[in-house]
Design a protein around this motif. Structure first.
Motif, PDB file in Angstrom:
ATOM      1  N   ARG A 258       0.840  -1.207   0.000  1.00 50.55           N
ATOM      2  CA  ARG A 258       0.000   0.000   0.000  1.00 50.55           C
ATOM      3  C   ARG A 258       0.873   1.253   0.000  1.00 50.55           C
ATOM      4  NH1 ARG A 258      -2.733  -0.772   4.419  1.00 50.55           N
ATOM      5  NH2 ARG A 258      -1.461   0.600   5.704  1.00 50.55           N
ATOM      6  N   HIS A 259       1.951   1.253   0.774  1.00 52.58           N
ATOM      7  CA  HIS A 259       2.863   2.398   0.790  1.00 52.58           C
ATOM      8  C   HIS A 259       3.539   2.579  -0.568  1.00 52.58           C
ATOM      9  CE1 HIS A 259       2.333   3.356   4.970  1.00 52.58           C
ATOM     10  NE2 HIS A 259       2.671   2.130   5.350  1.00 52.58           N
ATOM     11  N   SER A 260       3.912   1.497  -1.218  1.00 51.66           N
ATOM     12  CA  SER A 260       4.519   1.577  -2.554  1.00 51.66           C
ATOM     13  C   SER A 260       3.535   2.145  -3.567  1.00 51.66           C
ATOM     14  CB  SER A 260       4.996   0.196  -3.013  1.00 51.66           C
ATOM     15  OG  SER A 260       6.022  -0.278  -2.189  1.00 51.66           O
ATOM     16  N   VAL A 261       2.283   1.703  -3.500  1.00 54.72           N
ATOM     17  CA  VAL A 261       1.251   2.225  -4.407  1.00 54.72           C
ATOM     18  C   VAL A 261       1.059   3.714  -4.167  1.00 54.72           C
ATOM     19  CG1 VAL A 261      -1.228   2.170  -4.940  1.00 54.72           C
ATOM     20  CG2 VAL A 261       0.069   0.022  -4.754  1.00 54.72           C
ATOM     21  N   THR A 262       1.026   4.127  -2.907  1.00 52.34           N
ATOM     22  CA  THR A 262       0.873   5.551  -2.574  1.00 52.34           C
ATOM     23  C   THR A 262       2.003   6.362  -3.185  1.00 52.34           C
ATOM     24  OG1 THR A 262      -0.228   5.003  -0.498  1.00 52.34           O
ATOM     25  CG2 THR A 262       0.682   7.223  -0.695  1.00 52.34           C
ATOM     26  N   SER A 263       3.215   5.913  -3.003  1.00 48.54           N
ATOM     27  CA  SER A 263       4.374   6.630  -3.525  1.00 48.54           C
ATOM     28  C   SER A 263       4.336   6.739  -5.041  1.00 48.54           C
ATOM     29  CB  SER A 263       5.653   5.918  -3.072  1.00 48.54           C
ATOM     30  OG  SER A 263       6.776   6.547  -3.597  1.00 48.54           O
ATOM     31  N   CYS A 264       4.041   5.638  -5.718  1.00 47.66           N
ATOM     32  CA  CYS A 264       3.991   5.651  -7.190  1.00 47.66           C
ATOM     33  C   CYS A 264       2.837   6.502  -7.703  1.00 47.66           C
ATOM     34  CB  CYS A 264       3.863   4.231  -7.723  1.00 47.66           C
ATOM     35  SG  CYS A 264       5.365   3.253  -7.543  1.00 47.66           S
ATOM     36  N   ALA A 265       1.690   6.440  -7.044  1.00 42.36           N
ATOM     37  CA  ALA A 265       0.538   7.237  -7.473  1.00 42.36           C
ATOM     38  C   ALA A 265       0.821   8.725  -7.290  1.00 42.36           C
ATOM     39  CB  ALA A 265      -0.712   6.831  -6.693  1.00 42.36           C
ATOM     40  N   ARG A 266       1.462   9.083  -6.189  1.00 40.55           N
ATOM     41  CA  ARG A 266       1.824  10.487  -5.952  1.00 40.55           C
ATOM     42  C   ARG A 266       2.821  10.959  -7.013  1.00 40.55           C
ATOM     43  NH1 ARG A 266       3.349  10.258  -0.861  1.00 40.55           N
ATOM     44  NH2 ARG A 266       1.303  10.831  -0.075  1.00 40.55           N
ATOM     45  N   THR A 267       3.834  10.151  -7.282  1.00 42.64           N
ATOM     46  CA  THR A 267       4.830  10.491  -8.298  1.00 42.64           C
ATOM     47  C   THR A 267       4.186  10.623  -9.672  1.00 42.64           C
ATOM     48  OG1 THR A 267       6.559   9.376  -7.037  1.00 42.64           O
ATOM     49  CG2 THR A 267       6.986   9.718  -9.368  1.00 42.64           C
ATOM     50  N   SER A 268       3.122   9.859  -9.911  1.00 44.23           N
ATOM     51  CA  SER A 268       2.417   9.914 -11.196  1.00 44.23           C
ATOM     52  C   SER A 268       1.506  11.124 -11.316  1.00 44.23           C
ATOM     53  CB  SER A 268       1.599   8.642 -11.393  1.00 44.23           C
ATOM     54  OG  SER A 268       2.457   7.531 -11.497  1.00 44.23           O
ATOM     55  N   GLY A 269       1.289  11.844 -10.207  1.00 42.43           N
ATOM     56  CA  GLY A 269       0.505  13.071 -10.279  1.00 42.43           C
ATOM     57  C   GLY A 269      -0.781  13.079  -9.480  1.00 42.43           C
ATOM     58  N   LEU A 270      -1.146  11.998  -8.821  1.00 39.30           N
ATOM     59  CA  LEU A 270      -2.354  12.024  -8.002  1.00 39.30           C
ATOM     60  C   LEU A 270      -2.075  12.796  -6.720  1.00 39.30           C
ATOM     61  CD1 LEU A 270      -3.944   8.458  -8.217  1.00 39.30           C
ATOM     62  CD2 LEU A 270      -4.703  10.563  -9.324  1.00 39.30           C
ATOM     63  N   ARG A 271      -3.034  13.582  -6.302  1.00 40.24           N
ATOM     64  CA  ARG A 271      -2.900  14.387  -5.098  1.00 40.24           C
ATOM     65  C   ARG A 271      -4.221  14.388  -4.328  1.00 40.24           C
ATOM     66  NH1 ARG A 271       1.591  14.164  -6.621  1.00 40.24           N
ATOM     67  NH2 ARG A 271       3.069  15.786  -7.119  1.00 40.24           N
ATOM     68  N   GLY A 272      -4.132  14.756  -3.080  1.00 39.92           N
ATOM     69  CA  GLY A 272      -5.316  15.003  -2.263  1.00 39.92           C
ATOM     70  C   GLY A 272      -6.277  13.835  -2.215  1.00 39.92           C
ATOM     71  N   GLN A 273      -7.554  14.159  -2.352  1.00 44.28           N
ATOM     72  CA  GLN A 273      -8.614  13.157  -2.234  1.00 44.28           C
ATOM     73  C   GLN A 273      -8.522  12.086  -3.315  1.00 44.28           C
ATOM     74  OE1 GLN A 273     -10.796  13.260   0.483  1.00 44.28           O
ATOM     75  NE2 GLN A 273     -11.097  11.143  -0.193  1.00 44.28           N
ATOM     76  N   ARG A 274      -8.113  12.466  -4.532  1.00 44.64           N
ATOM     77  CA  ARG A 274      -7.980  11.471  -5.613  1.00 44.64           C
ATOM     78  C   ARG A 274      -6.912  10.440  -5.260  1.00 44.64           C
ATOM     79  NH1 ARG A 274     -10.960  11.020  -9.933  1.00 44.64           N
ATOM     80  NH2 ARG A 274      -9.238  10.528 -11.296  1.00 44.64           N
ATOM     81  N   LEU A 275      -5.821  10.885  -4.668  1.00 48.52           N
ATOM     82  CA  LEU A 275      -4.771   9.965  -4.231  1.00 48.52           C
ATOM     83  C   LEU A 275      -5.308   9.052  -3.135  1.00 48.52           C
ATOM     84  CD1 LEU A 275      -1.804   8.977  -4.078  1.00 48.52           C
ATOM     85  CD2 LEU A 275      -1.393  10.845  -2.462  1.00 48.52           C
ATOM     86  N   ASP A 276      -5.936   9.627  -2.126  1.00 45.93           N
ATOM     87  CA  ASP A 276      -6.479   8.833  -1.018  1.00 45.93           C
ATOM     88  C   ASP A 276      -7.496   7.808  -1.516  1.00 45.93           C
ATOM     89  OD1 ASP A 276      -4.921  10.391   0.661  1.00 45.93           O
ATOM     90  OD2 ASP A 276      -6.609  11.617   1.371  1.00 45.93           O
TER      91      ASP A 276
END
Length: 152
Positions: free
Chosen positions: A34-52
């Motif tokens: 889950r932490h790896s997915v969070t990091s990759c999604a953030r790096t890909s441009g997801l932020r805020g509520q969309r990331l969560d």
């Protein structure tokens, strides 16, 4: 000593730069994944509520794979044409047609049954392939274009 025989040609495999994670997991790796997915999604441009929302949807899918799909699964995460995609597969006994067709929100006091509903609600799209050999669930979320730095 010389090597008179010509070297065998090398095979060059193109690495897909849009592929972010490919990993097998079981219960012990759920949090780390889950932490790896969070990091990759953030790096890909997801932020805020969309990331969560995306991370929670993925977490529900990997938790379902562990609980209902034989105790382990496989996750792939990649970017494709302005979207982030995640695929979770398991080798369980599949999902019943009744469960697949039921898109209603579980009752608030229900202890289980939230995983697929949440994943569907929190992603832009969800596809499910299921049968006796297991289940593959793919979710997507759109990536918003990142602003380009301006030149003075």
């Amino acid at each position: 000593m010389t090597n008179a025989e010509p070297h065998a040609p090398r095979t060059v495999v193109t690495i897909d730069s849009s592929l972010l994670i490919v990993e097998a997991f079981d219960q012990a790796q759920v949090t780390e994944l889950r932490h790896s997915v969070t990091s990759c999604a953030r790096t890909s441009g997801l932020r805020g509520q969309r990331l969560d929302d995306f991370v929670l949807a993925v977490n529900e899918l990997i938790t379902n794979a562990v609980r209902h799909g034989g105790g382990r699964g496989w996750l792939r995460l990649w970017r494709q044409r302005g979207a982030l995609l995640c695929e979770v597969a398991d080798h369980g006994h599949g999902i019943s047609r009744q469960r697949l067709d039921d898109r209603s929100r579980p009752a608030p006091d229900t202890a289980g049954g939230w995983g697929l509903w949440l994943a569907r609600e929190l992603s832009d799209s969800m596809e499910i392939e299921t049968g006796d050999a297991g289940t593959v669930v793919r979710i997507t979320t759109a990536l918003t274009p990142q602003p380009q730095p301006t030149r003075d």
